[in-house]
Each structure stands twice: as C-alpha cells, then as structure tokens.
Design a protein around this motif. Structure first.
Motif, mmCIF file in Angstrom:
data_model
loop_
_atom_site.group_PDB
_atom_site.id
_atom_site.type_symbol
_atom_site.label_atom_id
_atom_site.label_comp_id
_atom_site.label_asym_id
_atom_site.label_seq_id
_atom_site.Cartn_x
_atom_site.Cartn_y
_atom_site.Cartn_z
ATOM 1 N N ASP A 175 0.744 -1.346 0.014
ATOM 2 C CA ASP A 175 -0.102 -0.065 -0.283
ATOM 3 C C ASP A 175 0.878 1.249 -0.125
ATOM 4 O O ASP A 175 0.060 2.466 -0.152
ATOM 5 C CB ASP A 175 -0.980 0.113 1.166
ATOM 6 N N VAL A 238 1.835 -1.541 12.917
ATOM 7 C CA VAL A 238 2.592 -1.663 11.524
ATOM 8 C C VAL A 238 2.982 -0.166 11.245
ATOM 9 O O VAL A 238 3.953 0.197 10.733
ATOM 10 C CB VAL A 238 1.730 -2.170 10.532
ATOM 11 N N TRP B 231 -1.621 -11.603 1.121
ATOM 12 C CA TRP B 231 -1.232 -10.187 1.824
ATOM 13 C C TRP B 231 -2.335 -9.326 1.856
ATOM 14 O O TRP B 231 -2.718 -8.634 0.602
ATOM 15 C CB TRP B 231 0.207 -9.519 1.473
ATOM 16 N N VAL B 233 -4.817 -5.720 2.556
ATOM 17 C CA VAL B 233 -4.373 -4.224 2.626
ATOM 18 C C VAL B 233 -5.874 -3.553 3.632
ATOM 19 O O VAL B 233 -6.922 -3.883 2.931
ATOM 20 C CB VAL B 233 -4.116 -3.581 1.627
ATOM 21 N N PRO B 234 -5.840 -3.143 4.498
ATOM 22 C CA PRO B 234 -4.783 -2.924 5.316
ATOM 23 C C PRO B 234 -4.331 -4.216 6.172
ATOM 24 O O PRO B 234 -5.333 -4.885 6.504
ATOM 25 C CB PRO B 234 -5.028 -1.888 6.483
ATOM 26 N N LEU B 235 -3.084 -4.392 6.672
ATOM 27 C CA LEU B 235 -2.465 -5.399 7.204
ATOM 28 C C LEU B 235 -3.127 -5.458 8.782
ATOM 29 O O LEU B 235 -3.062 -4.411 9.416
ATOM 30 C CB LEU B 235 -0.883 -5.524 7.476
ATOM 31 N N VAL B 238 0.380 -7.794 12.925
ATOM 32 C CA VAL B 238 1.702 -8.227 12.441
ATOM 33 C C VAL B 238 1.896 -9.797 12.336
ATOM 34 O O VAL B 238 2.196 -10.474 11.306
ATOM 35 C CB VAL B 238 2.594 -7.505 13.124
ATOM 36 N N GLY B 248 -6.116 -10.834 -1.049
ATOM 37 C CA GLY B 248 -5.091 -9.850 -1.095
ATOM 38 C C GLY B 248 -4.309 -9.515 -2.268
ATOM 39 O O GLY B 248 -4.983 -9.716 -3.692
#
Lengths: 307, 307
Positions: A175, A238, B231, B233-235, B238, B248
């Motif tokens: 991102d 993050v 992956w 977004v947003p993560l 962690v 993702g």
C-alpha cells in the motif's frame, strides 16, 4: 551518478533566498547534523515546532506537506529561516502507481506541486514514497514508479530540488512503496541517471537487508538523506510502532558510519511514528531525541573515528 | 545442490512404515497437491483436523510440534496415515541465535528432538524458522543460524529428514528470522551444501522481493515446500493478519507457476495465521480453502499450461 554529496548543500528555494544573511542557529553540542522530521511530533503546528527546535539546539527540520496547508510554503520557509533553522527535506511526494491513466496523471500533477512547495520552502530535497500495488501487478507498479519519476524529473531539476527515492520496509509494499530495498532504489536512480534523483536511507526500513552494506556503499554520492529511529520488539503497530533510537535492535551507529564512509555529509533526520511519543510534551521529546542521538547515532568523544 | 525434487517423495518415518499398504485418500478434484498447515485451524486437536481433511479431500497435512504434546508423534503419524493423508512438513525447528553459548546449545538439542519427531511422524521435511537478533548483532545472528544448521544437519541426514530454511518476511527479522530473503536462504543452503538442506518458499514472506523470480529459479531442485496465503490491505496484525488466498495483493498463480517451472512438484501448504478464520467452523474453513486454492493457485481447466 550525481555530483557532490550533501555536505555543502545550499537551500534552493525562495524562502532561503529572502532570508539570506540571517544568522544560523548555534547547534547543541554534537547536534550539528540532527534534524527533526515533524512526523515525530505530529499534531503540532509548524511555528510551535520550529520554536522548540531552536530552543533545543536542533539545527535542521523536515516538515510534511500537510503542515503547509495551515502555513503556506513561503511563510513556513521564512519562519524556519528566521529561527536560524535549515530544511533537510520535505515529506513527501510519490504514490505514482494507480489503476487508471487519469489517476496516474493526477498523481504526477500533485508531485509537480510538491516540487514547487519544496523549492518555495527552501528544501533542496523532496522525499518520494513511491506507492503500492494496484491490481496485483507488482512489476507493473514498479514500472509506473519509474515512469512517474521520469515525468517529474525535469521540473525538479529546473527548480533545484532533488528527488530522494526512499525504499520502504517490505511490510509497506502493498500500500505504500513497491520500492522495498536500497538495491532497488539504487537501480532505479541509476536507470533515471539524473543529478536530480537520489536515494534516502531510512534505518527502520532497511536495517534487516543482508545486502545493506554493499548498497549503502553503492548509494555513495547520490544519498540525499539518512533517517533514524529504531525497531522495537514486539512491534506495537505496523504504521505507528517505531521506537526511539536505542530502544530497539538496530545498530544505528554502525549504519551511520557506513553511510558516512560512503560519502554522505548531510543532515540526519529523526522520524519516529509513535503515538505514545507524540503524546509527550514537545520539549521532552526533543530533549530525549537529542540525548539518544548523541548516545546511539553520533560518534562519542571516545570514538577514534571522530574527525 | 540436492538430488531430486519433491514429486516422488517417500515418507521417511516409522509411522509411515507401519502404515505401508494403507490406501491413500482420493483427493478432491484439483486438490492433489493441497496441504493444510494446521496453523490455519489452530486450537483444534490433530485427530479432528485429520478427519476433516479426509472428508474434504485434502490429501496432505502439516502439523505443528505443539500438537505432538497431546498426541505423540508415533500416534499422530499413525492417525494421519490411517486417514490416507500424508505429511507435507513438520513445523518447526530453528531459533538458533541466542545471547549465550548454553542457550544456543539448548536450542540445537531441541532441534535434534524436532528431527526425531519429524521422522517418527512420517515427515521428510522439518521447517526451520531460523531465529532473531540478540544484542543488536545481525551479522552475528546470521552466523549462529549457519552454525546451528550445520550442527544438526548430520542427524537430519541420518534420519532421512530434510531441513527447509524458510525465509520470513523482514518484519520478523528482529524476533523470528534473520533470514529474510529467498536469496539469503539459497546462499545459506549453498554454503551448507547438503542433500538434507533446502529452502521453503512462502508467498506471504517473499512476494514483495524484486529478486524473487531469479531466486525461485535458483532454488530449483532444493525447494522443499511452497506455502500460500495472501497479503491483505490494510494489514490487520503483524502476527495474525494473513489473508485467505484471493483476498490480497499477491499473484499466487504466477508465483506457483514460477516455483513449478523451477522443478518443484511437491505439496502446496495453506498456512494462514488469522484469528477470524480460526473462529469459523472447521468444515467451512476447509471448503473455502479448497475453493480458493482452485481459483487462485492451481491451474484451471482453461489454462493451456496444465499438463
């Protein structure tokens, strides 16, 4: 690739020119290269932060563009110069990749504006956070970054502003920046081959890289900035979990020596995104920052490499 | 570097031997290589998970060592084989760096035990998560990893267990793995130069790497596993924020084709650390996993590269 390091930099913008002859701040002991990136104290107005830096003997400052809404670039530049400070960089341009050509064009236009703002502010460096991945196409995004920087480079050169490609930690690849290693930033700078394009080394983003030492050496004289903070364990967040220098695992002094050995002589920005830190009094943040900078980044008196 | 890929693997351990002749599960359509890494459904006992895999037509499973406390390796291996499943890997050994020599010795001892468990379970691969940074000494930690793997390699070879060095995402460099890129894992495997040492490619950890394509090709025949997730977004977190395939930014099918083109023919593990996913019913998780695996990882019928 480019000529000259940052040691003898002269601010390029109009604000610096109007302030010519104004007496620079006398830095605190050992703080000659220290710069406050204002993200560290986000939420305060620029005049308050400039004043605090002057009182703390912090001779450099790196504003963010969002602060130039309340205080336009020309006035911000004068306020900074009047306090005897210098601008180490303006944050930030970039974010080139987008799904449509119209959106990419809009982002290039915004970057041209950011270059104007940097010049007006008196900053000779604009930091680029290059942007993330649209449509699962990582290679396409990287090409959009290269195309975007190529599109704005002539205007940057004309304005005396250099573009600092900042590789971001790979956890931001989706991102924020598909440019994730200093090696990749160096390769991109080499490909663009302009005196107006260089790289930014941010310890938090690159400390983990097994190829870091070689790439710092390769960045050599096109390094346009060095940023410090620390990686704390466990990582609190993050986006907002960076640590004060000395609180984490990064060998900052070792990295600073490598960057210096490669030829960088410019300011060292402290850029710490951390909510708990922002909530502390401004003077306390700056005092801690200066103390930790001396302890973990600058060379101490006992260090024989101190020149 | 090593001989043979994973296509013709024969489980090495005693559990597999005692189950010789047992009829393997008939995989669901297109699921021949699909493996459930049990981290995806953490919190359940191994027998329940094995049973659910068998019913869902998922032919491979990758247990974690913590599950072998409630159900010791020999019994776990029999339960897996009785259900017609095969073990793709055991998670995990590693964590070699430590501040003291005693602690490093203790960790090596634990890895020797993990090798025994893998062999008993019927797994010919032990995944290594190599460990983080003690005392801000990143290079020292990397040396401790190399030394640790060298110390356990003879026992692994004797037991018919291969050690899979898994590079982790750089956001885990401080506390989980100083081995952060496939390039570094490949270099380490080359340095150890043993048929019992290879690498694991986990899409979540390596997707961002500008050198990924070359390093996947270089890993070629010492690739011991391929893990998928996404992956998002947003993560969200962690540690616990991985996404289901397709949710993702990772081009999983593209990466799977690269891994295959390099010569890997073994199982493909789905390893998703995500609390919300774990809270869903087991059958639903497996059904979604199979569906997304077909949609985003395996080659579909319209794909001319399907052999």
């Amino acid at each position: 690739m480019t000529s000259g390091g940052r040691g003898s930099r002269t601010p390029a913008g109009s604000a610096a020119r109007t302030s010519a002859g104004r007496r620079p701040l006398t830095p605190g002991p050992g703080l000659e290269r220290l710069s406050l990136n204002t993200a560290t104290v986000r939420g305060r107005g620029l005049p308050e932060v400039v004043d605090a830096c002057a009182r703390a003997g912090v001779p450099w400052i790196a504003p963010w563009r969002e602060q130039l809404v309340a205080l336009p670039a020309a006035r911000a530049g004068r306020a900074i110069a009047d306090a005897g400070l210098r601008v180490s960089s303006l944050c930030r341009g970039g974010f080139f990749p987008a799904a449509s050509a119209d959106e990419r064009r809009a982002r290039i236009d915004d970057n041209l504006l950011a270059i104007d703002e940097a010049a007006t502010l008196g900053s000779d460096v604009l930091v680029l956070v290059c942007g993330g991945v649209p449509n699962r196409d990582l290679e396409g995004a990287r090409q959009m970054v290269a195309d975007g920087i190529a599109a704005i480079e002539p205007h940057a050169r004309a304005c005396g502003v250099r573009l600092g490609i900042e590789p971001l930690h790979p956890m931001f690849a989706a991102d924020r920046s598909v440019i994730t290693t200093l090696g990749e930033a160096n390769a991109l700078a080499a490909r663009l081959d302009s005196p107006a394009v260089g790289v930014i080394v941010d310890a938090y983003h690159v400390w983990w890289d097994p190829r870091l030492r070689e790439e710092i050496a390769a960045a050599a004289r096109h390094t346009l900035g060095f940023h410090v903070s620390d990686w704390i364990v466990p990582l609190p967040d993050v986006l907002d979990g960076r640590g004060m220098m000395g609180d984490g695992v990064i060998d900052l002094r070792g990295m600073r020596r490598q960057v210096d050995a490669a030829g960088y002589r410019g300011p060292i920005e402290v850029e710490i995104f951390n909510r708990a830190l922002r909530d502390r009094p401004l003077e306390e943040v700056l005092a801690t920052m200066a103390e930790r900078y001396r302890e973990t980044v600058a060379d101490d008196a006992a260090d024989p490499s101190r020149g």
